[in-house]
Design an enzyme around this catalytic site. Structure first.
Site, PDB file in Angstrom:
ATOM      1  N   THR A 149      20.747  41.145  61.315  1.00 34.59           N
ATOM      2  CA  THR A 149      21.881  41.608  60.525  1.00 34.59           C
ATOM      3  C   THR A 149      21.501  42.779  59.619  1.00 34.59           C
ATOM      4  O   THR A 149      20.329  42.914  59.238  1.00 34.59           O
ATOM      5  CB  THR A 149      22.389  40.443  59.652  1.00 34.59           C
ATOM      6  N   ASP A 150      22.502  43.561  59.231  1.00 30.61           N
ATOM      7  CA  ASP A 150      22.242  44.652  58.273  1.00 30.61           C
ATOM      8  C   ASP A 150      22.011  44.113  56.858  1.00 30.61           C
ATOM      9  O   ASP A 150      21.552  44.851  55.985  1.00 30.61           O
ATOM     10  CB  ASP A 150      23.392  45.669  58.274  1.00 30.61           C
ATOM     11  N   GLU A 151      22.314  42.830  56.629  1.00 29.76           N
ATOM     12  CA  GLU A 151      22.176  42.293  55.262  1.00 29.76           C
ATOM     13  C   GLU A 151      20.717  42.261  54.803  1.00 29.76           C
ATOM     14  O   GLU A 151      20.444  42.173  53.610  1.00 29.76           O
ATOM     15  CB  GLU A 151      22.787  40.887  55.167  1.00 29.76           C
ATOM     16  N   TYR A 204      20.712  33.507  52.895  1.00 35.06           N
ATOM     17  CA  TYR A 204      20.960  33.842  54.307  1.00 35.06           C
ATOM     18  C   TYR A 204      20.171  35.088  54.709  1.00 35.06           C
ATOM     19  O   TYR A 204      19.394  35.070  55.678  1.00 35.06           O
ATOM     20  CB  TYR A 204      22.464  34.064  54.564  1.00 35.06           C
ATOM     21  N   LYS A 224      17.017  35.613  57.330  1.00 36.20           N
ATOM     22  CA  LYS A 224      17.056  36.510  58.490  1.00 36.20           C
ATOM     23  C   LYS A 224      15.935  37.553  58.383  1.00 36.20           C
ATOM     24  O   LYS A 224      15.292  37.893  59.380  1.00 36.20           O
ATOM     25  CB  LYS A 224      18.422  37.214  58.586  1.00 36.20           C
TER      26      LYS A 224
HETATM   27  P1  NAD Z   1      27.914  31.649  64.385  1.00 35.01           P
HETATM   28  O1  NAD Z   1      27.660  30.904  63.125  1.00 35.01           O
HETATM   29  O2  NAD Z   1      29.296  31.886  64.848  1.00 35.01           O
HETATM   30  O3  NAD Z   1      27.132  30.937  65.589  1.00 35.01           O
HETATM   31  C1  NAD Z   1      25.838  30.450  65.451  1.00 35.01           C
HETATM   32  C2  NAD Z   1      25.530  29.579  66.660  1.00 35.01           C
HETATM   33  O4  NAD Z   1      24.171  29.112  66.520  1.00 35.01           O
HETATM   34  C3  NAD Z   1      26.416  28.343  66.778  1.00 35.01           C
HETATM   35  O5  NAD Z   1      26.842  28.179  68.103  1.00 35.01           O
HETATM   36  C4  NAD Z   1      25.511  27.200  66.352  1.00 35.01           C
HETATM   37  O6  NAD Z   1      25.829  25.962  66.961  1.00 35.01           O
HETATM   38  C5  NAD Z   1      24.149  27.718  66.791  1.00 35.01           C
HETATM   39  N1  NAD Z   1      23.058  27.112  66.007  1.00 35.01           N
HETATM   40  C6  NAD Z   1      22.971  27.006  64.662  1.00 35.01           C
HETATM   41  N2  NAD Z   1      21.856  26.344  64.313  1.00 35.01           N
HETATM   42  C7  NAD Z   1      21.213  26.039  65.471  1.00 35.01           C
HETATM   43  C8  NAD Z   1      19.996  25.363  65.768  1.00 35.01           C
HETATM   44  N3  NAD Z   1      19.228  24.844  64.790  1.00 35.01           N
HETATM   45  N4  NAD Z   1      19.624  25.245  67.059  1.00 35.01           N
HETATM   46  C9  NAD Z   1      20.393  25.761  68.060  1.00 35.01           C
HETATM   47  N5  NAD Z   1      21.566  26.359  67.835  1.00 35.01           N
HETATM   48  C10 NAD Z   1      21.975  26.512  66.559  1.00 35.01           C
HETATM   49  O7  NAD Z   1      27.123  33.036  64.209  1.00 35.01           O
HETATM   50  P2  NAD Z   1      27.518  34.496  64.693  1.00 35.01           P
HETATM   51  O8  NAD Z   1      28.389  35.121  63.687  1.00 35.01           O
HETATM   52  O9  NAD Z   1      27.929  34.452  66.116  1.00 35.01           O
HETATM   53  O10 NAD Z   1      26.077  35.196  64.579  1.00 35.01           O
HETATM   54  C11 NAD Z   1      25.155  35.126  65.652  1.00 35.01           C
HETATM   55  C12 NAD Z   1      23.892  35.884  65.267  1.00 35.01           C
HETATM   56  O11 NAD Z   1      24.212  37.243  64.965  1.00 35.01           O
HETATM   57  C13 NAD Z   1      23.205  35.331  64.017  1.00 35.01           C
HETATM   58  O12 NAD Z   1      21.810  35.391  64.223  1.00 35.01           O
HETATM   59  C14 NAD Z   1      23.638  36.265  62.901  1.00 35.01           C
HETATM   60  O13 NAD Z   1      22.656  36.335  61.891  1.00 35.01           O
HETATM   61  C15 NAD Z   1      23.762  37.580  63.654  1.00 35.01           C
HETATM   62  N6  NAD Z   1      24.743  38.547  63.110  1.00 35.01           N
HETATM   63  C16 NAD Z   1      26.033  38.155  62.841  1.00 35.01           C
HETATM   64  C17 NAD Z   1      26.956  39.110  62.390  1.00 35.01           C
HETATM   65  C18 NAD Z   1      28.398  38.748  62.114  1.00 35.01           C
HETATM   66  O14 NAD Z   1      29.142  39.581  61.592  1.00 35.01           O
HETATM   67  N7  NAD Z   1      28.862  37.560  62.437  1.00 35.01           N
HETATM   68  C19 NAD Z   1      26.551  40.435  62.201  1.00 35.01           C
HETATM   69  C20 NAD Z   1      25.211  40.772  62.469  1.00 35.01           C
HETATM   70  C21 NAD Z   1      24.327  39.830  62.944  1.00 35.01           C
HETATM   71  O1  DAU Z   2      26.846  42.308  57.665  1.00 34.37           O
HETATM   72  C1  DAU Z   2      26.628  41.360  58.666  1.00 34.37           C
HETATM   73  C2  DAU Z   2      26.968  39.977  58.142  1.00 34.37           C
HETATM   74  O2  DAU Z   2      28.381  39.919  58.028  1.00 34.37           O
HETATM   75  C3  DAU Z   2      26.450  38.853  59.037  1.00 34.37           C
HETATM   76  O3  DAU Z   2      25.046  38.886  59.047  1.00 34.37           O
HETATM   77  C4  DAU Z   2      26.940  37.502  58.533  1.00 34.37           C
HETATM   78  O4  DAU Z   2      26.538  36.485  59.436  1.00 34.37           O
HETATM   79  C5  DAU Z   2      28.453  37.529  58.453  1.00 34.37           C
HETATM   80  O5  DAU Z   2      28.923  36.310  57.919  1.00 34.37           O
HETATM   81  C6  DAU Z   2      28.922  38.697  57.573  1.00 34.37           C
HETATM   82  O6  DAU Z   2      28.563  38.479  56.191  1.00 34.37           O
HETATM   83  P1  DAU Z   2      29.591  38.783  54.976  1.00 34.37           P
HETATM   84  O7  DAU Z   2      29.171  37.993  53.819  1.00 34.37           O
HETATM   85  O8  DAU Z   2      29.779  40.240  54.809  1.00 34.37           O
HETATM   86  O9  DAU Z   2      30.950  38.209  55.659  1.00 34.37           O
HETATM   87  P2  DAU Z   2      32.149  37.307  55.090  1.00 34.37           P
HETATM   88  O10 DAU Z   2      33.200  37.287  56.145  1.00 34.37           O
HETATM   89  O11 DAU Z   2      31.663  36.023  54.537  1.00 34.37           O
HETATM   90  O12 DAU Z   2      32.682  38.185  53.865  1.00 34.37           O
HETATM   91  C7  DAU Z   2      33.128  39.526  54.034  1.00 34.37           C
HETATM   92  C8  DAU Z   2      33.480  40.059  52.653  1.00 34.37           C
HETATM   93  O13 DAU Z   2      34.653  39.360  52.171  1.00 34.37           O
HETATM   94  C9  DAU Z   2      32.408  39.827  51.603  1.00 34.37           C
HETATM   95  O14 DAU Z   2      32.378  40.935  50.720  1.00 34.37           O
HETATM   96  C10 DAU Z   2      32.889  38.584  50.847  1.00 34.37           C
HETATM   97  C11 DAU Z   2      34.401  38.681  50.930  1.00 34.37           C
HETATM   98  N1  DAU Z   2      35.132  37.378  50.961  1.00 34.37           N
HETATM   99  C12 DAU Z   2      34.756  36.470  51.910  1.00 34.37           C
HETATM  100  C13 DAU Z   2      35.385  35.234  51.986  1.00 34.37           C
HETATM  101  C14 DAU Z   2      34.964  34.212  53.002  1.00 34.37           C
HETATM  102  C15 DAU Z   2      36.180  37.130  50.107  1.00 34.37           C
HETATM  103  O15 DAU Z   2      36.544  37.993  49.253  1.00 34.37           O
HETATM  104  N2  DAU Z   2      36.810  35.916  50.174  1.00 34.37           N
HETATM  105  C16 DAU Z   2      36.457  34.948  51.059  1.00 34.37           C
HETATM  106  O16 DAU Z   2      37.064  33.857  51.056  1.00 34.37           O
END
Ligand code: NAD
Ligand code: DAU
Length: 350
Positions: free
Chosen positions: A131-133, A156, A160
């Site tokens: 992730t970019d975080e 988190y 990562k």
């Molecule tokens: P998600 O939470 O939707 O899915 C995570 C999956 O991992 C689920 O299916 C869960 O069952 C599985 N999992 C969790 N713990 C596990 C364990 N101990 N063993 C096996 N499986 C397990 O997540 P996502 O949003 O699809 O993100 C997927 C990946 O991409 C993550 O590594 C996250 O850090 C990265 N990522 C997410 C975003 C985003 O915006 N969602 C952006 C950049 C990177």
């Molecule tokens: O940047 C990549 C990341 O983006 C991934 O690595 C993470 O897995 C993914 O969850 C996401 O993280 P964020 O924290 O940016 O996403 P989230 O959807 O939780 O929140 C987006 C923005 O909205 C953040 O600034 C917090 C705000 N927010 C979020 C929720 C859930 C609110 O204001 N209210 C809310 O209820």
């Protein structure tokens, strides 16, 4: 036939990646390893679950013995590792789960890959999806580059970041053939409704409060999830060993502007009066340690591997809203039980 082990394939991004690989590469055997936590949902994969080149394995990456057994059995040629605890708010409430899954789980996969491939890792690849975080928080200007110093600020992102360091260390020290990508915020279908976009779509539909953290001025760079899956495909096949690629949408929005856009689109789609949904906006206590701005510079990926996002955000958000409105059953199935408990705990405290 190549065997590709994809972890976390029942989650949001993983399910899109599995679908892409199963359909695009009939000669690959795709093994989806997932623990099925609250975020893992096999309903996300109903359309490909009977494909001859697809297999699901329920396993926890924290269990080293089980992971060794899976590698032993399937002898994967490639690993694409997405399994993680992924929600920042949950990491603030309960960091340990993130430390186990994201750090120990990644180490277990690295050890299993190392043991299985031994010195003969030619043609193998371990792809870590991150992730970019990990880069921390930007001010008003600038972008995250591949060599931006790590500065994670939530449990988190710290977990990562640790996993990214471990993966690179195994590459440098043990010669594990690896590639890493760091991506910005994804949006699209099948995202668990704890994350901003699906949560707010669901709340607008149900006339529930829209809990905006702080002043809503935080900025995120949004990318359509299928474009992320395409980027992973390109990097997995063409990325250079030991390299990192940043993936982003060049699409920055303050939370409040994004929320107002969603309200406007949903007023139109639900046949409500203009401005009705905006009345649901409720400013609540800010997220602890809330990063202000994320923005990715993905020039390296664009120039070296010829990837560009395919979808403009205005079109993507319309498609996404349509999907959640048309898939009410999917939403209702996961917003019950444990999720309801989490939601009440998370938002009644604020
Ligand atoms: P998600 O939470 O939707 O899915 C995570 C999956 O991992 C689920 O299916 C869960 O069952 C599985 N999992 C969790 N713990 C596990 C364990 N101990 N063993 C096996 N499986 C397990 O997540 P996502 O949003 O699809 O993100 C997927 C990946 O991409 C993550 O590594 C996250 O850090 C990265 N990522 C997410 C975003 C985003 O915006 N969602 C952006 C950049 C990177
Ligand atoms: O940047 C990549 C990341 O983006 C991934 O690595 C993470 O897995 C993914 O969850 C996401 O993280 P964020 O924290 O940016 O996403 P989230 O959807 O939780 O929140 C987006 C923005 O909205 C953040 O600034 C917090 C705000 N927010 C979020 C929720 C859930 C609110 O204001 N209210 C809310 O209820």
């Amino acid at each position: 036939m190549k065997t590709i082990l994809i972890t976390g394939g029942a989650g949001f991004i993983g399910s899109h990646l599995i679908r892409l690989f199963v359909n695009k590469y009939p000669d690959y055997k795709i093994v989806n390893l997932d623990k099925l936590t609250y975020a893992g949902n096999l309903e996300n994969l109903i359309d490909i679950e009977n494909a001859p080149n697809y297999e699901f394995v329920k396993a926890d990456i924290v269990d080293a013995d089980v992971i060794f057994e899976v590698f032993e059995k399937y002898q994967p040629d490639g690993v694409i590792h997405l399994a993680a605890e992924s929600h920042v708010d949950r990491s603030i409430a309960n960091p340990n789960e993130f430390i186990f899954t994201n750090i120990v789980g990644t180490a277990n996969l690295l050890n299993a890959a190392r043991k299985t491939w031994g010195d003969n890792s030619k043609g193998k690849r371990f792809y870590h999806v991150s992730t970019d975080e990990v880069y921390g928080s930007l001010g008003e200007t600038g972008f995250f580059l591949e060599d931006t110093a790590y500065d994670p600020r939530s449990p988190y992102s710290a977990s990562k970041a640790s996993s990214d360091h471990l993966v690179r260390a195994y590459g440098h020290t043990f010669g594990l053939p690896l590639v890493v990508s760091n991506c910005s915020n994804n949006y699209g279908s099948f995202q668990f409704p704890e994350k901003l976009i699906p949560l707010f779509i669901n709340n607008i539909r149900n006339n529930k409060a829209l809990p905006v953290y702080g002043k809503g001025e935080n900025i995120r760079d949004w990318l359509w999830v299928e474009d992320h899956a395409r980027a992973i495909d390109v990097i997995f096949h063409k990325g250079k060993n030991l390299e990192t690629y940043n993936i982003g949408g060049h699409n920055e929005w303050t939370n409040i502007d994004l929320i107002k856009l969603m309200c406007k689109v949903m007023d139109r789609k639900l046949g409500r009066n203009k401005g009705d949904s905006e009345k649901l906006i409720t400013y609540v206590k800010d997220r602890a340690g809330h990063d202000m701005r994320y923005a990715i510079d993905s020039t390296k990926l664009q120039k070296e591997l010829n990837w560009v996002p395919s979808l403009q955000f205005e079109e993507g958000i319309e498609k996404t809203i349509d999907w959640y409105l048309e898939n009410e059953d999917w939403m209702n199935n996961i917003t019950s039980g444990d999720y309801e408990k989490y939601y009440n705990e998370q938002y009644t405290k604020r």
